[in-house]
Design a protein around this motif. Structure first.
Motif, PDB file in Angstrom:
ATOM      1  N   GLU A 143      51.657  41.969  36.808  1.00 50.92           N
ATOM      2  CA  GLU A 143      51.743  41.730  38.252  1.00 50.92           C
ATOM      3  C   GLU A 143      51.505  43.000  39.060  1.00 50.92           C
ATOM      4  N   THR A 144      51.513  44.113  38.350  1.00 56.05           N
ATOM      5  CA  THR A 144      51.307  45.395  38.997  1.00 56.05           C
ATOM      6  C   THR A 144      49.940  45.417  39.685  1.00 56.05           C
ATOM      7  N   ARG A 145      49.878  46.019  40.860  1.00 50.29           N
ATOM      8  CA  ARG A 145      48.677  45.941  41.686  1.00 50.29           C
ATOM      9  C   ARG A 145      48.293  47.306  42.234  1.00 50.29           C
ATOM     10  N   ASN A 146      47.021  47.453  42.536  1.00 53.44           N
ATOM     11  CA  ASN A 146      46.539  48.638  43.246  1.00 53.44           C
ATOM     12  C   ASN A 146      45.453  48.137  44.183  1.00 53.44           C
ATOM     13  N   ALA A 147      45.513  48.582  45.436  1.00 53.32           N
ATOM     14  CA  ALA A 147      44.628  48.026  46.467  1.00 53.32           C
ATOM     15  C   ALA A 147      43.144  48.176  46.124  1.00 53.32           C
ATOM     16  N   ALA A 148      42.803  49.189  45.324  1.00 47.98           N
ATOM     17  CA  ALA A 148      41.390  49.414  44.990  1.00 47.98           C
ATOM     18  C   ALA A 148      40.854  48.347  44.031  1.00 47.98           C
ATOM     19  N   VAL A 149      41.757  47.662  43.318  1.00 43.90           N
ATOM     20  CA  VAL A 149      41.307  46.653  42.348  1.00 43.90           C
ATOM     21  C   VAL A 149      41.173  45.302  43.058  1.00 43.90           C
ATOM     22  N   VAL A 150      39.938  44.929  43.369  1.00 49.46           N
ATOM     23  CA  VAL A 150      39.650  43.713  44.129  1.00 49.46           C
ATOM     24  C   VAL A 150      39.842  42.477  43.256  1.00 49.46           C
ATOM     25  N   ARG A 151      39.528  42.635  41.955  1.00 45.24           N
ATOM     26  CA  ARG A 151      39.620  41.514  41.023  1.00 45.24           C
ATOM     27  C   ARG A 151      40.075  42.063  39.670  1.00 45.24           C
ATOM     28  N   GLY A 152      41.195  41.568  39.156  1.00 43.30           N
ATOM     29  CA  GLY A 152      41.712  42.095  37.895  1.00 43.30           C
ATOM     30  C   GLY A 152      41.395  41.198  36.717  1.00 43.30           C
ATOM     31  N   ILE A 153      42.390  40.923  35.883  1.00 44.47           N
ATOM     32  CA  ILE A 153      42.208  40.095  34.692  1.00 44.47           C
ATOM     33  C   ILE A 153      41.716  38.700  35.062  1.00 44.47           C
ATOM     34  N   GLY A 154      40.767  38.140  34.292  1.00 45.46           N
ATOM     35  CA  GLY A 154      40.365  36.755  34.496  1.00 45.46           C
ATOM     36  C   GLY A 154      38.884  36.548  34.695  1.00 45.46           C
ATOM     37  N   ASP A 155      38.107  37.633  34.808  1.00 47.09           N
ATOM     38  CA  ASP A 155      36.657  37.451  34.923  1.00 47.09           C
ATOM     39  C   ASP A 155      35.967  38.256  33.822  1.00 47.09           C
ATOM     40  N   ASP A 156      34.630  38.293  33.840  1.00 45.67           N
ATOM     41  CA  ASP A 156      33.935  39.065  32.818  1.00 45.67           C
ATOM     42  C   ASP A 156      34.239  40.553  32.961  1.00 45.67           C
ATOM     43  N   CYS A 157      34.410  40.991  34.197  1.00 42.97           N
ATOM     44  CA  CYS A 157      34.731  42.394  34.482  1.00 42.97           C
ATOM     45  C   CYS A 157      35.817  42.447  35.556  1.00 42.97           C
TER      46      CYS A 157
ATOM     47  N   LEU B  75      28.549  43.043  31.991  1.00 42.73           N
ATOM     48  CA  LEU B  75      27.998  43.613  33.236  1.00 42.73           C
ATOM     49  C   LEU B  75      26.929  42.685  33.807  1.00 42.73           C
ATOM     50  N   ALA B  76      26.093  42.146  32.925  1.00 39.85           N
ATOM     51  CA  ALA B  76      25.047  41.215  33.365  1.00 39.85           C
ATOM     52  C   ALA B  76      25.656  40.014  34.074  1.00 39.85           C
ATOM     53  N   ALA B  77      26.763  39.518  33.511  1.00 34.78           N
ATOM     54  CA  ALA B  77      27.414  38.327  34.069  1.00 34.78           C
ATOM     55  C   ALA B  77      27.946  38.562  35.478  1.00 34.78           C
ATOM     56  N   MET B  78      28.189  39.826  35.840  1.00 37.35           N
ATOM     57  CA  MET B  78      28.679  40.143  37.187  1.00 37.35           C
ATOM     58  C   MET B  78      27.523  40.420  38.147  1.00 37.35           C
ATOM     59  N   GLY B  79      26.293  40.385  37.659  1.00 39.01           N
ATOM     60  CA  GLY B  79      25.139  40.733  38.495  1.00 39.01           C
ATOM     61  C   GLY B  79      25.055  42.225  38.774  1.00 39.01           C
TER      62      GLY B  79
ATOM     63  N   ALA C 235      28.734  30.954  40.700  1.00 36.26           N
ATOM     64  CA  ALA C 235      29.615  31.473  39.654  1.00 36.26           C
ATOM     65  C   ALA C 235      28.749  31.820  38.448  1.00 36.26           C
ATOM     66  N   ALA C 236      29.199  32.740  37.641  1.00 36.81           N
ATOM     67  CA  ALA C 236      28.445  33.115  36.447  1.00 36.81           C
ATOM     68  C   ALA C 236      29.364  33.726  35.408  1.00 36.81           C
ATOM     69  N   MET C 237      28.995  33.586  34.141  1.00 40.53           N
ATOM     70  CA  MET C 237      29.631  34.356  33.068  1.00 40.53           C
ATOM     71  C   MET C 237      28.675  34.436  31.898  1.00 40.53           C
ATOM     72  N   ASP C 238      28.953  35.323  30.947  1.00 41.16           N
ATOM     73  CA  ASP C 238      28.051  35.390  29.796  1.00 41.16           C
ATOM     74  C   ASP C 238      28.574  34.495  28.680  1.00 41.16           C
ATOM     75  N   ILE C 239      27.648  34.050  27.839  1.00 41.47           N
ATOM     76  CA  ILE C 239      28.012  33.169  26.737  1.00 41.47           C
ATOM     77  C   ILE C 239      28.208  34.036  25.500  1.00 41.47           C
ATOM     78  N   SER C 240      29.445  34.461  25.283  1.00 45.37           N
ATOM     79  CA  SER C 240      29.684  35.329  24.129  1.00 45.37           C
ATOM     80  C   SER C 240      30.516  34.622  23.066  1.00 45.37           C
ATOM     81  N   ASP C 241      31.178  33.551  23.440  1.00 51.63           N
ATOM     82  CA  ASP C 241      31.995  32.821  22.473  1.00 51.63           C
ATOM     83  C   ASP C 241      31.535  31.366  22.327  1.00 51.63           C
ATOM     84  N   GLY C 242      30.320  31.054  22.754  1.00 54.21           N
ATOM     85  CA  GLY C 242      29.819  29.685  22.668  1.00 54.21           C
ATOM     86  C   GLY C 242      29.864  29.006  24.028  1.00 54.21           C
ATOM     87  N   LEU C 243      28.807  28.238  24.358  1.00 50.24           N
ATOM     88  CA  LEU C 243      28.721  27.574  25.666  1.00 50.24           C
ATOM     89  C   LEU C 243      29.927  26.683  25.932  1.00 50.24           C
TER      90      LEU C 243
END
Lengths: 282, 282
Positions: free
Chosen positions: A15-29, B75-79, B186-194
């Protein structure tokens, strides 16, 4: 437990946050929005079972704390303010329950102390625990403390007593590092022992160093040998121009000898610290 | 070989440069100077011996290539455009000679293709090879492609044929990802199967998806089963608003079903891809 369930648990812990992190865990990056006129600094450090710790001897909380502390100490050495970390953790399936929660609790508690976000990472299976923690810090543009700025005549300091026992929970010297931005000509953290780390600083700066044994601050119960070559100190070693005042402990001076040479009381000091490919920890 | 000698060799191999990296290998941290109006994206991926590859079956060059390709695909998945990477590598002392050089050659050759710097990392000893590669990319402020933007009625696309054999050297879809910045919801990469990765995208977007089996592009020699559940594709799956035109392959639509549900020809599709804590790769 499935990977999705484990990740969801980590996400809730983080739950820890820092304003510079726009998007944390849960996406490709993770997505980070840097400030204007800021440089970012990056470091990554392994913590490996039976190499850096033993499962039976330390709690999961202590191991999580230490995994982050190692990287944070590098941020301190650059004079930077912590922003976020990414944690890659490989472990056996039998550890994905309480042990894993404890590991992240220890790590996140330390991250919280420094207003640092846990922004992502990776999770995998392995026979032995392998943690790799990447840390990002920020520093005003051009103000990062490097290893390469020491000049002959500079004075060598350390931020605290050396030779700490491994059992204590290290606290990275973030505030100390930030306070050195205006005074230090070079800095690094002491993670593999003063003798080896000061040698590295001297190599990068193209200088030598001369230490005085009587000036080395020794942790209660430790020996001079351990203070010189031990590797769990998490203190900083830094240099300043001769007339700069600091509140830290003067241990020697920078010289014009062969680059990388470190003398103790006028005699060559062997670099006896921790080489990760030779078992030389003393 | 000593750690210092190994690091010096890596430093020489890492001649690849990126203007944003002010200071690379050789200090406590790498120093990076972000551009104005740029967001940075970060990802990290393990590549572990006997888990993701076998030493006897792949060359060191191929393993180094793959270690970076996995993170680049994120990185590709984030554009995003690649900026730099940090490489943590643990290995047995017997591999620190030719094998290590081959690993870095394979990794750096791929980094060079994308103008990406190798800015630092860590090196340690372990019985089995563990590589953890962190990649940083940049994207115009607010333009990163997320998993969470798909809406009912959107169209689902993939960037190429699925079900690749594991032996081929994957090339991350960086240019494709950048071209999607203006069109993908929305986008993501297919690294663990579609099947598993589209489920993850749907969960983050709070939507369901409906695939048509006849539309799935299948790699030569692969089966539909493998195209749906294989995990070495390094293609992107993405969604667009219904009337958006793209040059990629339409495979289905986004629906209003239970979040995370993926249907194939109207029937629930099991998420049969690679869960890192269940051996479910099909």
């Amino acid at each position: 437990m499935s990977e999705a369930a484990i990740l969801e648990r980590i996400r809730k812990l983080a739950e820890t946050r820092n304003a510079a992190v726009v998007r944390g865990i849960g996406d490709d990056c993770a997505v980070v929005r840097p400030n204007l006129n800021t440089d970012l600094v990056f470091t990554t450090d392994f913590l490996i079972e039976d190499r850096h710790f033993r499962l039976a001897e330390q709690s999961a909380v202590a191991i999580g704390h230490r995994a982050l502390a190692r990287s944070l100490s590098d941020l301190a050495a650059m004079g930077s303010q912590p922003v976020f970390c990414m944690v890659s953790l490989a472990l056996a399936p039998r550890l994905t329950g309480r042990w894993l929660s404890g590991f992240y609790r220890g790590l996140i508690r330390l991250a919280d102390e420094f207003g640092m976000a846990l922004a992502g990472g990776d999770l995998s299976q392995a026979e032995k625990v392998v943690a790799d923690v990447m840390c990002c810090g920020k520093v005003p543009r051009g103000k990062a403390l490097l290893r390469s700025g020491a000049r002959p005549g500079d004075v060598v300091y350390v931020t605290g007593k050396l030779g700490r026992p491994w059992t204590l929970r290290p606290v990275p010297r973030i505030a100390e590092g930030i306070s050195l931005r205006r005074v230090a000509t070079a800095a690094m953290d002491i993670s593999d022992g003063l003798s080896l780390d000061l040698r590295r600083l001297c190599l990068e700066s193209g200088v030598s160093a001369e230490l005085e044994s009587a000036a080395i601050p020794i942790f209660r119960g430790a020996t001079l040998e351990r203070a010189l070559h031990g590797g769990e100190d998490y203190e900083l070693v830094f240099t300043t121009r001769p007339r700069t005042r600091t509140r830290f402990i003067r241990v020697g001076v920078i010289g014009r000898g062969r680059p990388g040479t470190v003398l103790l009381d006028g005699k060559p000091l062997r670099a006896g610290g921790f080489d990760h490919f030779r078992e030389t920890r003393s």
